[in-house]
Design a protein around this motif. Structure first.
Motif, short mmCIF file in Angstrom:
data_model
loop_
_atom_site.label_atom_id
_atom_site.label_comp_id
_atom_site.label_asym_id
_atom_site.label_seq_id
_atom_site.Cartn_x
_atom_site.Cartn_y
_atom_site.Cartn_z
N VAL A 114 40.77 46.33 14.67
CA VAL A 114 39.43 45.83 14.36
C VAL A 114 39.52 44.68 13.37
O VAL A 114 38.82 43.66 13.50
N VAL A 115 40.39 44.81 12.36
CA VAL A 115 40.60 43.74 11.37
C VAL A 115 41.04 42.45 12.07
O VAL A 115 40.51 41.37 11.80
N LYS A 116 42.02 42.57 12.96
CA LYS A 116 42.52 41.39 13.69
C LYS A 116 41.41 40.74 14.52
O LYS A 116 41.26 39.51 14.56
N PHE A 117 40.63 41.58 15.20
CA PHE A 117 39.53 41.07 16.03
C PHE A 117 38.51 40.31 15.17
O PHE A 117 38.09 39.20 15.54
N LEU A 118 38.15 40.87 14.01
CA LEU A 118 37.16 40.23 13.15
C LEU A 118 37.69 38.92 12.56
O LEU A 118 36.96 37.93 12.45
N LYS A 119 38.97 38.90 12.22
CA LYS A 119 39.57 37.66 11.71
C LYS A 119 39.55 36.57 12.79
O LYS A 119 39.29 35.39 12.49
N ASN A 120 39.84 36.97 14.01
CA ASN A 120 39.81 36.00 15.12
C ASN A 120 38.40 35.43 15.31
O ASN A 120 38.23 34.23 15.55
N CYS A 121 37.40 36.32 15.20
CA CYS A 121 36.01 35.85 15.33
C CYS A 121 35.67 34.86 14.23
O CYS A 121 35.12 33.77 14.49
N LEU A 122 36.02 35.19 12.99
CA LEU A 122 35.74 34.29 11.87
C LEU A 122 36.48 32.97 12.02
O LEU A 122 35.93 31.90 11.73
N HIS A 123 37.72 33.05 12.45
CA HIS A 123 38.53 31.84 12.63
C HIS A 123 37.90 30.93 13.68
O HIS A 123 37.79 29.71 13.48
N ILE A 157 45.39 27.51 6.28
CA ILE A 157 45.31 27.52 4.80
C ILE A 157 43.86 27.55 4.35
O ILE A 157 43.47 28.32 3.46
N LEU A 158 43.03 26.70 4.98
CA LEU A 158 41.61 26.66 4.64
C LEU A 158 40.96 28.01 4.90
O LEU A 158 40.19 28.52 4.07
N PHE A 159 41.27 28.60 6.05
CA PHE A 159 40.71 29.90 6.43
C PHE A 159 41.10 30.98 5.41
O PHE A 159 40.26 31.76 4.95
N SER A 160 42.36 31.00 5.01
CA SER A 160 42.85 32.00 4.05
C SER A 160 42.16 31.84 2.70
O SER A 160 41.77 32.84 2.07
N GLN A 161 42.01 30.61 2.26
CA GLN A 161 41.36 30.37 0.96
C GLN A 161 39.89 30.77 0.97
O GLN A 161 39.39 31.38 0.02
N LEU A 162 39.20 30.44 2.05
CA LEU A 162 37.79 30.80 2.15
C LEU A 162 37.60 32.31 2.25
O LEU A 162 36.65 32.87 1.68
N LEU A 163 38.50 32.99 2.93
CA LEU A 163 38.45 34.46 2.99
C LEU A 163 38.61 35.05 1.60
O LEU A 163 37.90 35.98 1.21
N ARG A 164 39.56 34.51 0.84
CA ARG A 164 39.89 35.06 -0.48
C ARG A 164 38.71 34.97 -1.44
O ARG A 164 38.48 35.88 -2.24
N VAL A 165 37.93 33.89 -1.35
CA VAL A 165 36.81 33.71 -2.28
C VAL A 165 35.46 34.08 -1.63
O VAL A 165 34.41 33.76 -2.16
N LYS A 166 35.51 34.77 -0.49
CA LYS A 166 34.31 35.17 0.24
C LYS A 166 33.44 33.96 0.59
O LYS A 166 32.22 34.01 0.49
N GLY A 167 34.11 32.90 1.00
CA GLY A 167 33.39 31.67 1.32
C GLY A 167 32.92 31.59 2.75
O GLY A 167 32.39 30.55 3.17
N LEU A 168 33.12 32.67 3.51
CA LEU A 168 32.70 32.67 4.92
C LEU A 168 31.49 33.56 5.16
O LEU A 168 31.15 33.86 6.30
N GLN A 169 30.84 33.95 4.07
CA GLN A 169 29.73 34.90 4.18
C GLN A 169 28.54 34.35 4.95
O GLN A 169 27.80 35.09 5.58
#
Length: 280
Positions: free
Chosen positions: A161-170, A187-199
């Motif tokens: 489920v985690v992998k599926f959700l990451k793919n959707c966000l990506h 890199i951009l995706f990882s940084q935005l995930l870390r700071v909850k920038g994809l909300q």
């Protein structure tokens, strides 16, 4: 007609059982400490963030202003799925250091029973009792899910489920940006995930009728995972003294695992079909 009298009930109770204070003193003497002096939490550890995370509080924080509509996001879904995996990893760490012999859940330590009676959690009891609670939590989850293999299988399902959700966000993030090299996008995706920038990212599907179906699946998946997380958290951090609850818990967890798995599978198929149709 006779009237209800609280005072007479208290008098009857005191006469039959020696009064509230005497009964309380007996329980505390048997438990070995005064529960009322043990209500404050102390000595937080590396698992505390999992104890403090409440998926239902997070859910209602997603309420749209001045309405009762929850705006579910992929970032919130991902956070809950990852926390569920981390909770199961914490259980595996406990299991690896737990004694080989399974503790007798039917005859639990009196102190732990007292902790349950007064609603105490792991951070309101002493180190010795915490160790006993951790051993108990390992055996409890094994009894609920059936075996260690079942626990590992469950964690693998949540990982999917985690992998599926990451793919959707990506995919959503990539659709919002000009073409970028893959390393830069990662890199951009990882940084935005870390700071909850994809909300505030939207959804994968763009067609309005299907977007409503996607929103519905997002909400169902979140609530199913939230139920599972809530039950697992009680197993990990609280004591339950009724073995009869195990069959109920097992059923609830299995139902919500199945719901989460089938929702993710149907949802994934729906997205793939519509993306293929859009491309063609």
């Amino acid at each position: 007609m006779s009237s209800y009298d609280d005072d007479s009930d208290q008098d009857n109770y005191a006469g039959a059982y020696g009064g509230y204070d005497d009964l309380y003193d007996d329980v505390m003497e048997e438990a070995g400490y005064d529960a009322w002096d043990r209500m404050e939490e102390f000595d937080y550890d590396e698992e505390t963030y999992l104890f403090e995370f409440d998926p239902f509080v997070e859910y209602f924080d997603l309420l749209k202003d001045d309405s009762d509509v929850v705006i579910m996001t992929y970032q919130s879904l991902l956070e809950l799925a990852e926390k569920t995996c981390q909770l199961l990893s914490a259980w595996k760490l406990r299991a690896s250091s737990s004694p080989c012999n399974e503790p007798d859940i039917g005859s639990k330590d009196d102190k732990l029973l007292a902790a349950h009676v007064f609603g105490l959690n792991m951070y309101q009891i002493c180190d010795e009792e915490r160790d006993e609670l951790k051993i108990y939590s390992v055996a409890k989850l094994l009894r609920i899910l059936g075996s260690e293999d079942e626990v590992f299988n469950f964690q693998e399902e949540v990982n999917q489920v985690v992998k599926f959700l990451k793919n959707c966000l990506h995919d959503i993030l990539e659709s919002c940006l000009p073409p970028l090299p893959d390393p830069v996008l990662r890199i951009l995706f990882s940084q935005l995930l870390r700071v909850k920038g994809l909300q505030k990212l939207g959804q994968v599907l763009e067609q309005e009728p299907i977007k409503m179906v996607e929103k519905d699946y997002m909400d169902k998946l979140y609530l199913s995972l939230a139920e599972v997380y809530d039950h697992l958290k009680v197993v990990m951090f609280n004591i339950t003294n009724a073995d009869s609850t195990e069959s109920t818990w097992s059923t609830l967890i299995e139902i919500n695992i199945t719901n989460a798995d089938s929702t993710e599978s149907t949802w994934s198929t729906l997205i793939e079909i519509n993306i293929t149709n859009a491309d063609s």
